[in-house]
Motif scaffolding. Structure first.
Motif, PDB file in Angstrom:
ATOM      1  N   ARG A  34      88.848  36.572  21.589  1.00 27.88           N
ATOM      2  CA  ARG A  34      89.015  35.781  20.373  1.00 27.88           C
ATOM      3  C   ARG A  34      87.655  35.248  19.931  1.00 27.88           C
ATOM      4  N   ALA A  35      87.354  35.409  18.658  1.00 26.49           N
ATOM      5  CA  ALA A  35      86.152  34.809  18.062  1.00 26.49           C
ATOM      6  C   ALA A  35      86.516  33.363  17.737  1.00 26.49           C
ATOM      7  N   GLU A  36      86.215  32.450  18.653  1.00 28.75           N
ATOM      8  CA  GLU A  36      86.680  31.072  18.529  1.00 28.75           C
ATOM      9  C   GLU A  36      85.852  30.220  17.578  1.00 28.75           C
ATOM     10  N   VAL A  37      84.631  30.594  17.324  1.00 29.11           N
ATOM     11  CA  VAL A  37      83.783  29.848  16.400  1.00 29.11           C
ATOM     12  C   VAL A  37      83.872  30.510  15.027  1.00 29.11           C
ATOM     13  N   PRO A  38      84.376  29.796  14.023  1.00 28.90           N
ATOM     14  CA  PRO A  38      84.454  30.405  12.691  1.00 28.90           C
ATOM     15  C   PRO A  38      83.057  30.828  12.214  1.00 28.90           C
ATOM     16  N   SER A  39      82.888  32.117  11.972  1.00 30.14           N
ATOM     17  CA  SER A  39      81.601  32.655  11.552  1.00 30.14           C
ATOM     18  C   SER A  39      81.787  33.553  10.339  1.00 30.14           C
ATOM     19  N   PRO A  40      81.507  33.032   9.148  1.00 30.92           N
ATOM     20  CA  PRO A  40      81.628  33.870   7.958  1.00 30.92           C
ATOM     21  C   PRO A  40      80.810  35.158   8.060  1.00 30.92           C
ATOM     22  N   GLU A  41      79.613  35.083   8.643  1.00 31.49           N
ATOM     23  CA  GLU A  41      78.762  36.264   8.744  1.00 31.49           C
ATOM     24  C   GLU A  41      79.403  37.345   9.617  1.00 31.49           C
ATOM     25  N   PHE A  42      79.937  36.941  10.762  1.00 33.07           N
ATOM     26  CA  PHE A  42      80.557  37.906  11.667  1.00 33.07           C
ATOM     27  C   PHE A  42      81.836  38.479  11.050  1.00 33.07           C
ATOM     28  N   ARG A  66      83.863  30.025   1.034  1.00 33.51           N
ATOM     29  CA  ARG A  66      85.233  30.564   0.969  1.00 33.51           C
ATOM     30  C   ARG A  66      85.620  31.195   2.300  1.00 33.51           C
ATOM     31  N   TRP A  67      84.701  31.956   2.891  1.00 33.42           N
ATOM     32  CA  TRP A  67      84.959  32.526   4.216  1.00 33.42           C
ATOM     33  C   TRP A  67      85.234  31.416   5.226  1.00 33.42           C
ATOM     34  N   LEU A  68      84.391  30.399   5.215  1.00 32.16           N
ATOM     35  CA  LEU A  68      84.532  29.309   6.179  1.00 32.16           C
ATOM     36  C   LEU A  68      85.864  28.586   6.003  1.00 32.16           C
ATOM     37  N   GLU A  69      86.261  28.340   4.766  1.00 33.91           N
ATOM     38  CA  GLU A  69      87.544  27.679   4.508  1.00 33.91           C
ATOM     39  C   GLU A  69      88.708  28.505   5.039  1.00 33.91           C
ATOM     40  N   ALA A  76      94.379  30.065  12.288  1.00 33.03           N
ATOM     41  CA  ALA A  76      93.691  31.274  11.821  1.00 33.03           C
ATOM     42  C   ALA A  76      92.878  31.813  12.993  1.00 33.03           C
ATOM     43  N   GLU A  77      93.120  33.056  13.366  1.00 28.78           N
ATOM     44  CA  GLU A  77      92.437  33.630  14.524  1.00 28.78           C
ATOM     45  C   GLU A  77      91.932  35.039  14.217  1.00 28.78           C
ATOM     46  N   THR A  78      90.779  35.334  14.777  1.00 25.01           N
ATOM     47  CA  THR A  78      90.213  36.677  14.727  1.00 25.01           C
ATOM     48  C   THR A  78      90.026  37.136  16.166  1.00 25.01           C
ATOM     49  N   TRP A  79      90.634  38.266  16.487  1.00 26.26           N
ATOM     50  CA  TRP A  79      90.513  38.866  17.815  1.00 26.26           C
ATOM     51  C   TRP A  79      89.715  40.160  17.658  1.00 26.26           C
ATOM     52  N   VAL A  80      88.690  40.304  18.482  1.00 27.02           N
ATOM     53  CA  VAL A  80      87.766  41.425  18.348  1.00 27.02           C
ATOM     54  C   VAL A  80      87.858  42.319  19.580  1.00 27.02           C
ATOM     55  N   ALA A  81      88.025  43.616  19.336  1.00 30.40           N
ATOM     56  CA  ALA A  81      87.996  44.599  20.424  1.00 30.40           C
ATOM     57  C   ALA A  81      86.546  45.058  20.596  1.00 30.40           C
ATOM     58  N   TYR A  82      86.120  45.102  21.837  1.00 27.27           N
ATOM     59  CA  TYR A  82      84.785  45.587  22.187  1.00 27.27           C
ATOM     60  C   TYR A  82      84.930  46.776  23.128  1.00 27.27           C
ATOM     61  N   GLU A  83      84.089  47.753  22.947  1.00 24.81           N
ATOM     62  CA  GLU A  83      83.994  48.836  23.923  1.00 24.81           C
ATOM     63  C   GLU A  83      82.597  48.762  24.532  1.00 24.81           C
ATOM     64  N   ARG A  84      82.552  48.445  25.805  1.00 27.04           N
ATOM     65  CA  ARG A  84      81.295  48.287  26.538  1.00 27.04           C
ATOM     66  C   ARG A  84      80.297  47.415  25.767  1.00 27.04           C
ATOM     67  N   GLY A  85      80.798  46.283  25.259  1.00 26.78           N
ATOM     68  CA  GLY A  85      79.956  45.294  24.599  1.00 26.78           C
ATOM     69  C   GLY A  85      79.715  45.499  23.124  1.00 26.78           C
TER      70      GLY A  85
END
Length: 177
Positions: A34-42, A66-69, A76-85
């Motif tokens: 989970r991307a726990e820190v809201p990051s508009p850029e990411f 707007r992204w930050l809001e 509101a959650e964003t879950w990110v899949a990573y393959e070997r980082g």
């Protein structure tokens, strides 16, 4: 040039509707965080990297604010899949009224498609939608998880949702262009 675009809206109305995908082999190095820190850029990076070849455009004009809001709301959650980082894809959960959670965006970066990550990430995200209230005191328990996909999305999108137990509840075709 005008094209017809079909949009399917799908739902699960019970956590028992979820049909899990097989997890990638451990040696594939796939993990979901989970991307726990809201990051508009990411979030903008994920949106553009996944959606560029699928004509995702509705958020391209969003400002940083707007992204930050959007990202900095309870549930509101964003879950990110990573393959070997390396970021491989993401799933975004959007809590709505009365225990409804929308999977507002889901997809993989082009280089990671066809590697058994999509079904696993969708399974993970749907589970997180169903247990959202456990992480967010004050939110009602989830009663419905829904998503939409369209004919401009990847060729396996609709089938992936159906294989995970989502059922179509609405279909619309509109001409774009």
């Amino acid at each position: 040039m005008a094209i017809d675009v079909t949009t399917w809206s799908l739902e699960q109305t019970s956590s028992t509707d979820l049909i899990p995908a097989r997890e990638p082999a451990a040696e594939a190095g796939v993990r979901i965080v989970r991307a726990e820190v809201p990051s508009p850029e990411f979030s903008r990076f994920l949106y553009t990297a996944v959606g560029a070849d699928n004509d995702w455009t509705d958020r391209l004009e969003w400002s940083h604010q707007r992204w930050l809001e959007f990202l900095d709301r309870p549930g509101a959650e964003t879950w990110v899949a990573y393959e070997r980082g390396t970021p491989a894809g993401y799933i975004e959960l959007d809590p709505q009224d009365a225990g409804v959670v929308e999977i507002s965006y889901f997809g993989l970066l082009p280089a990671f498609r066809g590697r058994r990550i999509g079904g696993h990430l969708l399974t993970w995200g749907a589970r997180r939608a169903w247990d959202l209230a456990d992480r967010w005191p004050g939110l009602p328990p989830t009663k419905r998880v829904w998503v939409h996909t369209c004919s401009k999305d990847g060729p396996y999108a609709l089938d992936n949702y159906r294989r995970r137990g989502f059922r179509v509840f609405d279909v619309k075709t509109e001409t774009e262009g």
